[in-house]
Scaffold this active site. Sequence first.
Site, PDB file in Angstrom:
ATOM      1  N   THR A 275       0.862  -1.181   0.000  1.00 44.87           N
ATOM      2  CA  THR A 275       0.000   0.000   0.000  1.00 44.87           C
ATOM      3  C   THR A 275       0.897   1.229   0.000  1.00 44.87           C
ATOM      4  O   THR A 275       1.913   1.258   0.686  1.00 44.87           O
ATOM      5  CB  THR A 275      -0.938   0.007   1.219  1.00 44.87           C
ATOM      6  OG1 THR A 275      -1.788  -1.131   1.128  1.00 44.87           O
ATOM      7  CG2 THR A 275      -1.812   1.253   1.241  1.00 44.87           C
ATOM      8  N   PHE A 277       1.064   5.187   0.819  1.00 40.74           N
ATOM      9  CA  PHE A 277       0.394   6.191   1.638  1.00 40.74           C
ATOM     10  C   PHE A 277       0.884   7.574   1.236  1.00 40.74           C
ATOM     11  O   PHE A 277       2.054   7.734   0.880  1.00 40.74           O
ATOM     12  CB  PHE A 277       0.728   5.989   3.123  1.00 40.74           C
ATOM     13  CG  PHE A 277       0.174   4.703   3.679  1.00 40.74           C
ATOM     14  CD1 PHE A 277      -1.014   4.691   4.380  1.00 40.74           C
ATOM     15  CD2 PHE A 277       0.844   3.502   3.478  1.00 40.74           C
ATOM     16  CE1 PHE A 277      -1.533   3.509   4.884  1.00 40.74           C
ATOM     17  CE2 PHE A 277       0.328   2.317   3.972  1.00 40.74           C
ATOM     18  CZ  PHE A 277      -0.858   2.316   4.674  1.00 40.74           C
TER      19      PHE A 277
END
Length: 692
Positions: A275, A277
Amino acid sequence: MNEQQPDIAGLRQGLDEVDSGIVRLIAERRGLIEAIAKMKEHSPAAIQDPDRERRVLDGVVAEATALGVSASLVRTIFRELISDSVAQQARHLNGDGGGRARVAFQGAAHAYSDAAARKYLAGRGLEGDLTGYRTFREAADALLAGDADLAVLPIENTTAGSINEVYALLRSRELFIVGEETWKVDHCLAAAREVPLSALTRILSHPQGLEQCSQFLQSLPNATPTTYFDTAGAMQAVAESGDPGTAAIASPEAAAAYGLVVLRHGIADAEDNYTRFVVLSAKPAAVDVRIPCKTSLILVTGHEEGDLLRCLEVLSGSGHSMTKLESRPRPGRPWEYMFFVDFEGNAADPRTATALDELRAAALFVKILGSYPAKALRAPARPGDVPGQEHAAAPRPESGAQDPAEMLEAVAAAPRPAAGRSRQYKLVDRAARQADTVIRAGDVLVGGDGFVVMAGPCSVESEEQIGATARFVRDQGAHVLRGGVFKPRTSPYAFQGLGWEGLDLLVAAGRETGLPVVTEVMAVDQVPRMAKAADILQVGARNMQNFDLLRELGKVDRPVLLKRGLSSTIEEWLAAAEYVVAQGNQQVILCERGIRTFESATRNTLDLSAVAVIRERSHLPVIVDPSHGTGQRRYVAPMAWAARAAGAHGLLIEVHPDPDQALSDADQSLSFDQFGTLMRRLAHVPGSPPAG
Ligand code: PEP
Ligand code: MN
């Protein structure tokens, strides 16, 4: 059994020694990096050298292979080490470290966002006070309310794709990206106690967690996936309920923190599940040009064929590699898109700044979300690269790889004066763009070599009045239909306009005649509805310095007609236009409508010299309103012709079927006959090229 104990203990002791040796070596490596960072402090060279990184990786991988160690393990470890060194050097250049930051994230303690936020802070040498919020929006609001210094929100996942809600927040709020972080997501399934998977009836997780494990979830016979506000919070809920039929998906760390038993590790559909960010702040941050950076922006292009391509060519043509292009639908505009673009570059670098100016010229809307130290740069080695061989075509990071002489040359070569004329505006300054800005409203182009006439009543009064005027002005060659529906009147007892009902009448008349419409927007809360219906949004003279209104208009992608304030200087007027453009909306048309002077023979003093000055100082189109400029209908036509000769890009003229009965500005409204005469003679007035 007993005989083996000392052996295992001995081996474990050996292992402990090796481990602490590894840590000591990492510390030693960091010491060397620190020394290198000090040496680089006064050098203009970029701190990241992709060729050298590739050689380091190739070297250690070759060594690992010879020793029978997995190449992928060694590559992963060294990528982390290299990225840590880059961060360490960047910290040096930026003078970071030693501070404290209040950080907002979405989720409960031990959520992935929490972990990513801690990793980001550690990389910058910062201490943090972290607070979890229920939703992305609440975390962003905490930042805007001043309750946090930074917010760390997920923007994309390598399995599930983009996180739309975060993109929507970037579009609608005044947030800036000041950093990025990546996190390898390692999902596990955990429950209050050891149970067979077939006994599970409910699996809780954040929608992203469920989506990333969808194949695994389909293999569970009796369980229903249930969305929860975040992964770690789901673990907490399972722990608190104690229900053996409920399990949650989150990280093993979260499972341990809430005292749960892991039923299955590694349940994500894709093994490499990362992921990314974004680290957000309420203010943009400037980053040293030697630090490899990414820049993120929101882009709305025209809707003609090739418009998007032209914008992307501005980036590629100036040597900026794009790392992401995401298209999102535009709310309320079916089949129209806005784009989120990430590319390698730093807006503080003159070459990137020039490219961004060009991009603004090519697009309708450009909002720069920020330039920030890149974490997830493209891997230095690409498939097909031959190890050890220099790749001549490899683009260098744009932010700082040039030598200083080259950088100075680029500034000198850029088509702009060394310094802008004013410090109050820069984007609308002619210095930022040589070519005239041309703005499209419907099929009408305003600016450049064209000349447009916007005509119609001061106020929309009835369906018949606006319909008859629209048909007449269209037949006389007008290009845009004007009509006020919210009227800024000097007296509160004067006619205030028909409001939204009037807008419907205006839009209907525009549609019937094929003319785009312009009308005044008076308040911030009128902007979204007006932007949906009208083709051009007018800011009246009395609102020229209503900065909240200007900022709001900067967030939409409709052209704005900005009238000059009653007592405003040209510089103040351009600074007001800058408010709109700085928010992203590139489409501002200026309108000279007369100013207050000691002269009382006319309602205002029409300052036609402003046309020549604006054309010199700004690339924005400028039109003239001789109706408000003189206040008396017999002076309107001569001033209209003069405006054209002075180099205006168009006119705004009040026309009424029965001027003497007009509910507003009767004295200055032209009859149909007068407007017809004005238009016929106008055809014989040559336009003037810009001064200078
Ligand atoms: C108008 O165009 O009707 C108007 C109110 O103009 P200004 O803001 O220039 O007075
Ligand atoms: Mn008027």
